[in-house]
Write a protein that holds these residues in place. Structure first.
Motif, mmCIF file in Angstrom:
data_model
loop_
_atom_site.group_PDB
_atom_site.id
_atom_site.type_symbol
_atom_site.label_atom_id
_atom_site.label_comp_id
_atom_site.label_asym_id
_atom_site.label_seq_id
_atom_site.Cartn_x
_atom_site.Cartn_y
_atom_site.Cartn_z
ATOM 1 N N MET A 1 0.855 -1.172 0.000
ATOM 2 C CA MET A 1 0.000 0.000 0.000
ATOM 3 C C MET A 1 0.902 1.235 0.000
ATOM 4 O O MET A 1 1.793 1.363 0.833
ATOM 5 C CB MET A 1 -0.891 -0.037 1.245
ATOM 6 N N ASP A 2 0.626 2.127 -0.935
ATOM 7 C CA ASP A 2 1.448 3.340 -1.008
ATOM 8 C C ASP A 2 0.930 4.409 -0.032
ATOM 9 O O ASP A 2 -0.116 4.246 0.593
ATOM 10 C CB ASP A 2 1.523 3.867 -2.435
ATOM 11 N N GLN A 5 -2.690 5.835 -0.638
ATOM 12 C CA GLN A 5 -3.762 4.948 -0.169
ATOM 13 C C GLN A 5 -3.829 4.953 1.356
ATOM 14 O O GLN A 5 -4.914 4.969 1.934
ATOM 15 C CB GLN A 5 -3.537 3.526 -0.679
ATOM 16 N N ARG A 6 -2.675 4.928 1.983
ATOM 17 C CA ARG A 6 -2.628 4.954 3.447
ATOM 18 C C ARG A 6 -3.293 6.222 3.980
ATOM 19 O O ARG A 6 -4.098 6.165 4.912
ATOM 20 C CB ARG A 6 -1.177 4.872 3.909
ATOM 21 N N GLY A 83 -5.759 -4.329 4.501
ATOM 22 C CA GLY A 83 -6.006 -4.583 3.084
ATOM 23 C C GLY A 83 -5.738 -6.011 2.663
ATOM 24 O O GLY A 83 -5.910 -6.348 1.494
ATOM 25 N N GLU A 91 -5.361 -9.846 -1.261
ATOM 26 C CA GLU A 91 -5.734 -8.443 -1.082
ATOM 27 C C GLU A 91 -7.250 -8.296 -1.061
ATOM 28 O O GLU A 91 -7.962 -8.974 -1.804
ATOM 29 C CB GLU A 91 -5.158 -7.590 -2.211
ATOM 30 N N GLN A 94 -10.060 -2.513 -2.915
ATOM 31 C CA GLN A 94 -9.980 -1.169 -2.354
ATOM 32 C C GLN A 94 -11.370 -0.561 -2.176
ATOM 33 O O GLN A 94 -11.630 0.095 -1.170
ATOM 34 C CB GLN A 94 -9.128 -0.257 -3.234
#
Length: 112
Positions: A1-2, A5-6, A83, A91, A94
């Motif tokens: 998760m980048d 997104q965080r 996630g 996963e 999202q």
């Protein structure tokens, strides 16, 4: 998760926690002790007040459970487990997490 997104999920969870806090303030009066003075309040009115109090307490318990789930989601986010399905490790979509950040299982595992 980048990091984008965080930040998104931190915002979603933070907003949901703030909503719960606001709902707590609104529901506080409904949970107050019901007066026993039958001269001021009739028997049926008192029963209605007791029922309303009971429903308000149940709603508060539901909010408390949601708050615990959201804090658990924050912990999973910090631990790097957010996630990912608790059962299979895949996963979680999202969009599913945006709607319900407390989801800890993918659709396949959640539906059995």
């Amino acid at each position: 998760m980048d990091e984008t997104q965080r930040a998104l999920f931190l915002d979603v969870i933070g907003r949901k926690l703030a909503e719960l806090d606001q709902d707590d303030m609104l529901g506080k009066d409904s949970q107050a002790v019901v007066s026993l003075d039958q001269q001021a309040v009739g028997r049926l009115s008192r029963q209605d007040a007791l029922l309303s109090q009971s429903m308000a307490k149940a709603t508060q318990a539901s909010r408390d459970a949601m708050r615990v789930s959201l804090k658990r989601a924050l912990q999973r986010l910090d631990d790097g487990e957010f996630g990912y399905c608790d059962d299979c490790g895949d996963e979680i979509a999202q969009k599913r997490l945006e709607l319900d950040p407390t989801a800890s299982r993918c659709i396949s595992c959640a539906s059995g």
